[in-house]
Scaffold this motif. Structure first.
Motif: not given
Length: 295
Positions: A5-7, A9-12, A148-149
């Motif tokens: 999910t973090s990946k 989100g950052i990709g978005f 989230d790290p």
């Protein structure tokens, strides 16, 4: 939040950096209106803050302010996509620094310790980016670690994208902050939030006793630094960052009086654009002994 999910989100956000600016702001406007309807607990926080701070305004007016503040929340969040990932020329074109020309020059090329008092307007990350883009002076900012790290690293890298920026956690203590100031550095300070009862004082904020850290006065005194307010504003073209003249006769020997003065002057900045202040924060969550919770 999972790593996937973090990946995503950052990709978005990386992809959004290359979307035309009007669409980015349009997405934010739509999301903000949706959040105002669906994020009921946070809307109640905003409504309570506005009722406490603007009791003479009508309910209809405060409702409009609340809806607009959610729009600014979403727009400023999406704007971090291009602030942290768009080409430097694009970022520079959307950030306009105005105000006291001599102080702006001193921020860029001076050598004296300086604290940039940056209240929690929604453009605070844009202001930091704009100022660090134009100075090689070491600049320190204090942050709260994200849970989230991966997100924490992304935020930290975004804030250190331009210039010579050092990010310190609140648990790092005051020594590196004061040392940086005494070496002629800049401190980008955001002390206008409720961080709990420890090491805070109660001073008025819009007539309500608010737990406030006296760090602006303390760091100015220990670092022998002048205090320069920086007020950030969302505009149709990006952001306007106003650098105001340095405060005179600050700090004094009374940290409580200094902190009350800080809140008083902050109110004046907020009154010029009340919907752009960070009302989603529970500013009055810590109450003086014997007072009931307001949220």
């Amino acid at each position: 939040m999972s790593k996937l999910t973090s990946k995503l989100g950052i990709g978005f956000m990386r992809a959004l950096a290359h979307v035309p600016f009007p669409l980015v702001r349009g997405f934010g406007a739509v999301l903000g209106r949706v959040l105002h309807v669906l994020a009921v607990p946070r809307r109640r926080v905003v409504d309570t803050n506005l009722a406490l701070c603007f009791p003479t305004r009508s309910e209809a007016e405060r409702r409009r302010m609340a809806r607009q503040t959610f729009v600014y929340v979403a727009q400023s969040w999406f704007d971090r996509s291009w602030l942290w990932h768009a080409p430097e020329a694009v970022v520079a074109r959307r950030l306009k620094v105005v105000g006291a020309a001599d102080v702006i020059e001193e921020i860029a090329h001076g050598h004296e310790p300086m604290i940039l008092f940056a209240p929690h307007f929604y453009g605070l990350d844009a202001a930091a980016t704009a100022l660090t883009m134009h100075t090689d002076r070491p600049s320190t900012t204090i942050y709260t670690t994200q849970r989230d790290p991966m997100i924490d690293q992304w935020v930290s890298e975004g804030r250190k994208r331009f210039g010579n920026v050092i990010t310190l956690n609140r648990v790092d203590g005051i020594k590196p902050i004061v040392a940086g100031l005494r070496k002629g550095g800049l401190l980008y300070l955001l002390p206008d939030m409720d961080f709990g009862r420890d090491q805070t004082v109660f001073v008025p904020f819009y007539g309500v006793q608010a737990a406030t850290v006296p760090s602006l006065s303390r760091f100015a005194r220990l670092g022998r630094a002048k205090v320069v307010p920086v007020v950030s504003k969302l505009t149709p073209d990006g952001y306007e960052i106003e650098v105001l003249p340095a405060w005179k006769d600050f700090p004094s020997d009374d940290a409580v009086a200094d902190t009350a003065l800080m809140n008083q002057r902050l109110q004046g900045y907020i009154d010029t654009m009340p919907s752009q202040y960070y009302w989603v924060h529970r500013r009055f969550k810590t109450r003086p002994e014997g007072e009931r919770p307001v949220y």
